[in-house]
Design a protein around this motif. Sequence first.
Motif, short mmCIF file in Angstrom:
data_model
loop_
_atom_site.label_atom_id
_atom_site.label_comp_id
_atom_site.label_asym_id
_atom_site.label_seq_id
_atom_site.Cartn_x
_atom_site.Cartn_y
_atom_site.Cartn_z
N GLN B 681 0.83 -1.20 0.00
CA GLN B 681 0.00 0.00 0.00
C GLN B 681 0.87 1.26 0.00
OE1 GLN B 681 -3.29 0.10 -0.20
NE2 GLN B 681 -3.31 2.35 -0.12
N ILE B 682 1.87 1.23 0.92
CA ILE B 682 2.67 2.43 1.07
C ILE B 682 3.49 2.67 -0.19
CG2 ILE B 682 4.84 1.62 2.08
CD1 ILE B 682 3.08 4.21 3.91
N HIS B 684 2.50 1.81 -3.06
CA HIS B 684 1.54 2.36 -3.99
C HIS B 684 1.29 3.85 -3.69
CE1 HIS B 684 -1.85 2.38 -6.67
NE2 HIS B 684 -2.62 2.90 -5.72
N GLU B 685 1.09 4.13 -2.37
CA GLU B 685 0.82 5.51 -1.96
C GLU B 685 1.97 6.43 -2.36
OE1 GLU B 685 -1.78 6.84 -0.34
OE2 GLU B 685 -2.94 4.98 -0.23
N THR B 688 2.30 6.55 -6.42
CA THR B 688 1.36 7.36 -7.22
C THR B 688 1.77 8.83 -7.28
OG1 THR B 688 -0.25 5.85 -6.31
CG2 THR B 688 -1.10 7.67 -7.64
N GLU B 721 0.89 17.01 -4.74
CA GLU B 721 1.37 15.63 -4.52
C GLU B 721 2.47 15.61 -3.49
OE1 GLU B 721 0.21 12.69 -5.80
OE2 GLU B 721 -1.43 13.94 -6.58
N ARG B 724 0.95 15.69 -0.17
CA ARG B 724 0.41 14.38 0.22
C ARG B 724 1.52 13.49 0.77
NH1 ARG B 724 -2.77 11.27 -4.24
NH2 ARG B 724 -2.36 9.41 -3.00
N LEU B 728 1.93 11.95 4.53
CA LEU B 728 2.13 10.53 4.82
C LEU B 728 3.35 10.32 5.70
CD1 LEU B 728 1.06 7.72 4.11
CD2 LEU B 728 2.67 7.70 2.20
N ARG B 849 -5.81 -1.89 7.55
CA ARG B 849 -6.84 -1.26 6.73
C ARG B 849 -7.88 -2.31 6.48
NH1 ARG B 849 -4.90 2.95 3.35
NH2 ARG B 849 -6.32 2.20 1.78
N ASP B 855 -7.93 6.32 1.02
CA ASP B 855 -6.59 6.81 0.77
C ASP B 855 -5.70 6.83 1.98
OD1 ASP B 855 -7.93 8.65 2.15
OD2 ASP B 855 -7.44 10.38 0.85
N ALA B 857 -3.33 5.47 5.10
CA ALA B 857 -2.28 4.48 5.14
C ALA B 857 -2.51 3.49 6.27
CB ALA B 857 -0.93 5.15 5.34
#
Lengths: 77, 902
Positions: B681-682, B684-685, B688, B721, B724, B728, B849, B855, B857
């Motif tokens: 996930q991270i 991916h986070e 992106t 971005e 964001r 995170l 999660r 969205d 984490a």
Amino acid sequence: MDAVRLLPFLGVMLWMVPLLWPVPEATTPTAPVMPMSVALRYVFGVWLLLILASWALWRRTRDVASAEAPDPTVEPR
Amino acid sequence: MVSLNQLVAVCLMYVAGLFIVAFAAERAALRGRGGWLLRSPLVYTLSLSIYCTAWTFYGAVGYAARSGLEYVTIYLGPSLVMIGWWWGLRRLVRIGRSHRVTSIADLISSRYGKSNTLAIVVTLMAVIGVTPYIALQLQSVILALSIFAAPEMPLAEAGGDVINRGQAALWVAAGLTLFTVLFGTRNLNVNERHHGVVIAIAVEAVVKLLALIAVGIYVIWGLAGGLTETLARIDASDIGQWEVQGSRWAALTVLSGAALLCLPRMFQVMVVENDDERQLQIASWAFPLYLMLMSLFVVPIAVVGLDLMPEGSNPDLFVLSLPLSQGQNGLAMLSFLGGFSSATSMVIVATLALSTMVSNHIVMPIWLTLRREGATQSGDVRNIVILARRLSIFCVVGLGYLYYRASGGSGALAAIGTISFGGVAQFLPAMLGGVLWRGATRTGALCGLGTGFVLWVYTMLLPSFGADAVLSSATLQDGLWGLAWLRPEALFGITGIDPTVHAVVWSLSLNTFVFVMVSLFSFPAPLERLQGAQFVNVFDHSGPARGWTASAAGSEDLMIMAQRILGAEEAQAFFAQEAARQGHGARLPEPTPRFVQALERELAASVGAATAHAMVAQIVGGASVSVHDLLAVADESAQMLEYSNQLETKSRELTETAAQLRTANEKLTQLSLQKDSFLSQISHELRTPMTSIRSFSEILRDAPGLSDADKNRYASIIHSETIRLTRLLDDLLDLSVLENGQVTLNQRDGNLRDLIDLAVTTAQAGTADPLQVIRDPQAEDIVLHSDLDRLVQVFINLVSNARKYCAAEVPQLVITPHLGPHGLRIDFVDNGQGIDAGSEALIFEKFSRITGEGDGAGLGLAICREIMHRLGGEISFLGEVPGTAFRVQLPMSALPQMRQSA
């Protein structure tokens, strides 16, 4: 070794059989009686049997002085 | 015709022969030769044959002539006991050997805490019980002599004018005493075999067996004319039918079996003189064989005797009178020697056994008491012990002689023998109970023995003297003091039982009953308990487990005492051996408890356990049974119980641990999965925004003709971005700070309503479909003292979670604060679908999660938990209400108003 332990009980049973024999009574003189010769043979026969059994067991178990031993299954007669 | 003088001459020669054999055996034993013979099982078995006394030799025939086959019970009982050696004798012999027991009194006293009282009681009972038996032997020898003196007269009339019976008995008694003193008291240590005596009685055993068999063969094939004729003659005779009462048959068998174990002389040859347990194994068949041979010819002799002998002849002497009447002088002589052998061997061994008991348990304790400081004085105690033993022999034989004179030689042999058996059989409960049952106590044994003995005297011994001798005929008829239930031959009003059976049953059963009951209700002393455990578990631990507090004892004192009892050489050897074992070169060993224990046992072999105990106690000053000793022999069942309890606890602990491990493993697996999913996930986070930043920055760099508006838009995208990404990373950083406890709290005062306002506004800012928040402004009017920024962060998180994840068509969130005794609770409940039961445990974990979408984490709730933890409160998930519900709890310390009012 189990036979050594059980032999006296067999002896007790066999020697207490005479308790069942008829005893002559004054009231019924015709009642059946046990002749002495038969009684003698029985008592001494049992005696001999026990001695032989005990002797045979001793032959089999003398090396096993105290501990458990393989069971002599057959009682010699 | 054999004259009396010839007979006496032959007898004297025979006795001289016995002396020579005994001397030779003693010398051989001293030189260490002939061990194969002296220790052979054959000699052991033959020495057991002193069970067959003159009672057997003469009395059995008389018994058979009177009561048929009943005589055989006297040999059936012992045969059964020998065949069942595994059950009783093996144990007795092992105890006798490992505790150096010197007599049956010693065994019983030793078992019950080395009690001298008990030893004295048993000794006295044994003397009283055996004296008639010794008298019986004298009587039989005298009867046999008188038949030779006047063969023509029927025995009933053969009075004292032919020979002086009293004088003859005195001579016989004197001779027996001399033999016993010479060979029975040569060495003090009773555990060393009396080789001379044993060999002599073995020879006598052979003589009596041969004599009886010879007479039997002569009667069957010489007089009756063969086996078949004999059997026919038996059936035709007065005793040709089975007429034994069942009760007598059983009772006499039991009685004789008990007597084999309890007779002092049998105990002497069977246990004390035994030096190898294998001898017992062989005797288990050889001794019954001997008994059978002894009783085989009894009935034929009795029947032929009844046929041939004149009316009124004493059937007790058929063995002798039958060959004599047929002119078979040699056979008669052999038969006389057989009877003589039976009588003498019994008297010798019985006297030996009794004198050991009397000197060890009566004379020595008295001597010790009279000279209180005695044990440490100089001088050889051995002489005194041996003197005591010799005096005891005189006394015992003298008592027998007096009994014989007093009773006037009356009564059939068998009756006297049965009475004697009944007396000694009273030892059986205390003895067997002692070696088989750990609960047996000294008091119980004393009470049982006393009860049995009194009953035996009252129901068996006293009535045997006849009416008006001791008990008046009125007492016999109507009971003591006229109480009918006290009639000696019908106790408790139960009449019609044979007197012998009556006495045996009552005395033995009440003896056992009292013994068991008193044992159950009395408490054993520590030493008693210890001895009991050692006796009962003799096959488990043969070693001693008792300690003297021996530090006070001087080795010199012990040495002096030991020298006086064991003799100087033996004592020095014993001490030197111990010193060598202890491993220092000193002449005397340290008086360790173990050594004093061994010494006591060594002394016990000479003077008996109770006396040895008392002597050592005089020097050492008292034995102590240590807790360790008691523990060592403490109830095995208790130990087993404790052990199994421990096992159970262990296994329960193991099960619990396994369950915990399993849970932990599951959790670890889940966490590992979470971590994997978080990492993806991270990535991916992170990927992106990075991708868009990279592509837009490439466009900005590479595309030449971009409009300003585009440039501006792309730069804005890159900027947002980056924000964001920063957020995170901030979250991660925040969590790590919180978890490590490095956070500093900024405590301020503020109103809860303002905080929630702020949180709701922030969480809903810029969203298209805002969540409907239902609040209670009245209740929210609470002043808080806490790190308000952090608290708002928690509220924001909860509100935005509800906004993001609530799946209802019209999402709603109800916020209800509640003041309670433990602080402030604020519930956030939405109308969504809630969370699976399985996931509840994980929602507060990092990176968790639940739905896998959104969205975040998966750090929000973890951060909330850490924050609440820092603020002294907590956040929890409420599973029992519909929808998803969280509860934030703040402690009392965060509420200044409440604190003041409280």
